[in-house]
Design a protein around this motif. Structure first.
Motif, PDB file in Angstrom:
ATOM      1  N   ALA A   2       0.915  -1.411  -0.105  1.00 62.52           N
ATOM      2  CA  ALA A   2       0.066   0.144  -0.033  1.00 62.52           C
ATOM      3  C   ALA A   2       0.793   1.263   0.211  1.00 62.52           C
ATOM      4  O   ALA A   2       2.019   1.388   0.324  1.00 62.52           O
ATOM      5  N   LYS A   3       0.357   2.389  -0.671  1.00 58.28           N
ATOM      6  CA  LYS A   3       1.010   3.630  -0.627  1.00 58.28           C
ATOM      7  C   LYS A   3       1.240   4.209   0.781  1.00 58.28           C
ATOM      8  O   LYS A   3       0.128   4.233   1.674  1.00 58.28           O
ATOM      9  N   THR A   4       2.310   4.715   0.925  1.00 60.91           N
ATOM     10  CA  THR A   4       2.242   5.521   2.459  1.00 60.91           C
ATOM     11  C   THR A   4       2.742   6.870   2.323  1.00 60.91           C
ATOM     12  O   THR A   4       3.611   7.265   1.409  1.00 60.91           O
ATOM     13  N   LYS A   5       2.560   7.410   3.481  1.00 63.72           N
ATOM     14  CA  LYS A   5       3.250   8.833   3.698  1.00 63.72           C
ATOM     15  C   LYS A   5       3.836   8.754   5.175  1.00 63.72           C
ATOM     16  O   LYS A   5       3.494   8.068   5.767  1.00 63.72           O
ATOM     17  N   ALA A   6       4.814   9.821   5.053  1.00 67.95           N
ATOM     18  CA  ALA A   6       5.330  10.023   6.296  1.00 67.95           C
ATOM     19  C   ALA A   6       5.075  11.505   7.065  1.00 67.95           C
ATOM     20  O   ALA A   6       5.115  12.327   6.143  1.00 67.95           O
ATOM     21  N   CYS A   7       4.980  11.494   8.274  1.00 65.17           N
ATOM     22  CA  CYS A   7       4.926  12.963   8.842  1.00 65.17           C
ATOM     23  C   CYS A   7       6.190  13.583   9.082  1.00 65.17           C
ATOM     24  O   CYS A   7       7.168  12.986   9.374  1.00 65.17           O
ATOM     25  N   ARG A   8       6.108  14.888   8.436  1.00 66.97           N
ATOM     26  CA  ARG A   8       7.276  15.623   8.673  1.00 66.97           C
ATOM     27  C   ARG A   8       7.697  16.121  10.272  1.00 66.97           C
ATOM     28  O   ARG A   8       8.721  16.367  10.281  1.00 66.97           O
ATOM     29  N   ASN A   9       6.848  16.085  10.824  1.00 69.26           N
ATOM     30  CA  ASN A   9       7.181  16.253  12.303  1.00 69.26           C
ATOM     31  C   ASN A   9       7.697  15.146  12.883  1.00 69.26           C
ATOM     32  O   ASN A   9       8.911  15.497  13.530  1.00 69.26           O
ATOM     33  N   CYS A  10       7.036  13.958  13.119  1.00 68.02           N
ATOM     34  CA  CYS A  10       7.445  13.174  13.978  1.00 68.02           C
ATOM     35  C   CYS A  10       7.981  11.654  13.221  1.00 68.02           C
ATOM     36  O   CYS A  10       8.332  10.831  13.625  1.00 68.02           O
ATOM     37  N   HIS A  11       7.791  11.806  12.014  1.00 70.48           N
ATOM     38  CA  HIS A  11       8.275  10.822  10.945  1.00 70.48           C
ATOM     39  C   HIS A  11       7.323   9.554  11.130  1.00 70.48           C
ATOM     40  O   HIS A  11       7.864   8.606  10.583  1.00 70.48           O
ATOM     41  N   PHE A  12       6.216   9.442  11.731  1.00 70.17           N
ATOM     42  CA  PHE A  12       5.416   8.339  11.709  1.00 70.17           C
ATOM     43  C   PHE A  12       4.755   8.126  10.320  1.00 70.17           C
ATOM     44  O   PHE A  12       4.640   8.906   9.620  1.00 70.17           O
ATOM     45  N   VAL A  13       4.685   6.801  10.038  1.00 66.08           N
ATOM     46  CA  VAL A  13       4.242   6.414   8.597  1.00 66.08           C
ATOM     47  C   VAL A  13       2.786   6.044   8.696  1.00 66.08           C
ATOM     48  O   VAL A  13       2.466   5.142   9.429  1.00 66.08           O
ATOM     49  N   VAL A  14       2.260   6.618   7.717  1.00 64.52           N
ATOM     50  CA  VAL A  14       0.778   6.324   7.749  1.00 64.52           C
ATOM     51  C   VAL A  14       0.184   5.910   6.093  1.00 64.52           C
ATOM     52  O   VAL A  14       0.877   5.923   5.350  1.00 64.52           O
ATOM     53  N   LEU A  15      -0.782   5.257   6.110  1.00 69.09           N
ATOM     54  CA  LEU A  15      -1.399   5.086   4.730  1.00 69.09           C
ATOM     55  C   LEU A  15      -1.715   6.351   4.120  1.00 69.09           C
ATOM     56  O   LEU A  15      -2.004   7.345   4.750  1.00 69.09           O
ATOM     57  N   ASN A  16      -1.766   6.210   2.639  1.00 67.15           N
ATOM     58  CA  ASN A  16      -1.982   7.564   1.858  1.00 67.15           C
ATOM     59  C   ASN A  16      -3.153   7.905   2.047  1.00 67.15           C
ATOM     60  O   ASN A  16      -3.239   9.330   1.744  1.00 67.15           O
ATOM     61  N   ASN A  17      -4.294   7.345   2.609  1.00 67.63           N
ATOM     62  CA  ASN A  17      -5.658   8.073   2.573  1.00 67.63           C
ATOM     63  C   ASN A  17      -5.784   8.723   4.148  1.00 67.63           C
ATOM     64  O   ASN A  17      -6.833   9.064   4.322  1.00 67.63           O
ATOM     65  N   VAL A  18      -4.555   8.688   4.858  1.00 66.16           N
ATOM     66  CA  VAL A  18      -4.697   9.176   6.106  1.00 66.16           C
ATOM     67  C   VAL A  18      -4.228  10.699   5.968  1.00 66.16           C
ATOM     68  O   VAL A  18      -3.399  11.197   5.486  1.00 66.16           O
ATOM     69  N   SER A  19      -5.112  11.646   6.648  1.00 63.86           N
ATOM     70  CA  SER A  19      -4.599  13.129   6.279  1.00 63.86           C
ATOM     71  C   SER A  19      -4.130  13.680   7.573  1.00 63.86           C
ATOM     72  O   SER A  19      -3.678  14.807   7.366  1.00 63.86           O
ATOM     73  N   GLN A  20      -4.129  12.912   8.595  1.00 71.40           N
ATOM     74  CA  GLN A  20      -3.796  13.618  10.100  1.00 71.40           C
ATOM     75  C   GLN A  20      -2.841  12.360  10.620  1.00 71.40           C
ATOM     76  O   GLN A  20      -3.103  11.357  10.761  1.00 71.40           O
ATOM     77  N   CYS A  21      -1.705  12.986  10.915  1.00 74.44           N
ATOM     78  CA  CYS A  21      -0.888  11.874  11.767  1.00 74.44           C
ATOM     79  C   CYS A  21      -1.300  11.563  13.082  1.00 74.44           C
ATOM     80  O   CYS A  21      -1.844  12.208  13.904  1.00 74.44           O
ATOM     81  N   PRO A  22      -1.499  10.156  13.318  1.00 79.58           N
ATOM     82  CA  PRO A  22      -2.153   9.749  14.551  1.00 79.58           C
ATOM     83  C   PRO A  22      -1.166  10.033  15.696  1.00 79.58           C
ATOM     84  O   PRO A  22      -1.831   9.701  16.864  1.00 79.58           O
ATOM     85  N   ALA A  23      -0.102  10.083  15.630  1.00 78.74           N
ATOM     86  CA  ALA A  23       0.847  10.174  16.834  1.00 78.74           C
ATOM     87  C   ALA A  23       0.845  11.699  17.083  1.00 78.74           C
ATOM     88  O   ALA A  23       0.982  11.918  18.343  1.00 78.74           O
ATOM     89  N   CYS A  24       1.123  12.391  16.547  1.00 79.92           N
ATOM     90  CA  CYS A  24       1.405  13.879  17.008  1.00 79.92           C
ATOM     91  C   CYS A  24       0.255  14.986  16.504  1.00 79.92           C
ATOM     92  O   CYS A  24       0.317  15.996  16.678  1.00 79.92           O
ATOM     93  N   LYS A  25      -0.767  14.323  15.481  1.00 76.57           N
ATOM     94  CA  LYS A  25      -1.877  15.250  15.145  1.00 76.57           C
ATOM     95  C   LYS A  25      -1.499  16.249  14.056  1.00 76.57           C
ATOM     96  O   LYS A  25      -2.549  17.430  14.185  1.00 76.57           O
ATOM     97  N   MET A  26      -0.433  16.554  13.576  1.00 80.60           N
ATOM     98  CA  MET A  26      -0.161  17.352  12.491  1.00 80.60           C
ATOM     99  C   MET A  26      -0.672  16.913  11.171  1.00 80.60           C
ATOM    100  O   MET A  26      -0.939  15.703  10.935  1.00 80.60           O
TER     101      MET A  26
END
Ligand SMILES: [Zn+2]
Length: 64
Positions: A2-26
């Motif tokens: 699956a395609k993924t994205k990473a949070c620029r703030n905390c580097h947490f990796v999420v799936l592409n359909n996620v728009s908010q980082c679940p770890a830091c809420k950015m």
């Protein structure tokens, strides 16, 4: 894979359909990242402490 994205703030990796980082809420997610590490037990992981993460999951080493 699956395609993924990473949070620029905390580097947490999420799936592409996620728009908010679940770890830091950015909302600052980037598709351009490299390196992937999986942290299973943040409290006993030296890498987790280096990256300053407290949540289990996948993290990118570099986020552009
Ligand atoms: Zn984050």
């Amino acid at each position: 894979m699956a395609k993924t994205k990473a949070c620029r703030n905390c580097h947490f990796v999420v799936l592409n359909n996620v728009s908010q980082c679940p770890a830091c809420k950015m909302h600052d997610l980037s598709e351009d990242f490299s390196g992937l590490i999986i942290i299973l037990d943040p409290e006993n992981s030296e890498i987790a402490q280096k990256l300053n993460v407290s949540r289990a999951g996948q993290y990118a080493l570099k986020v552009r």
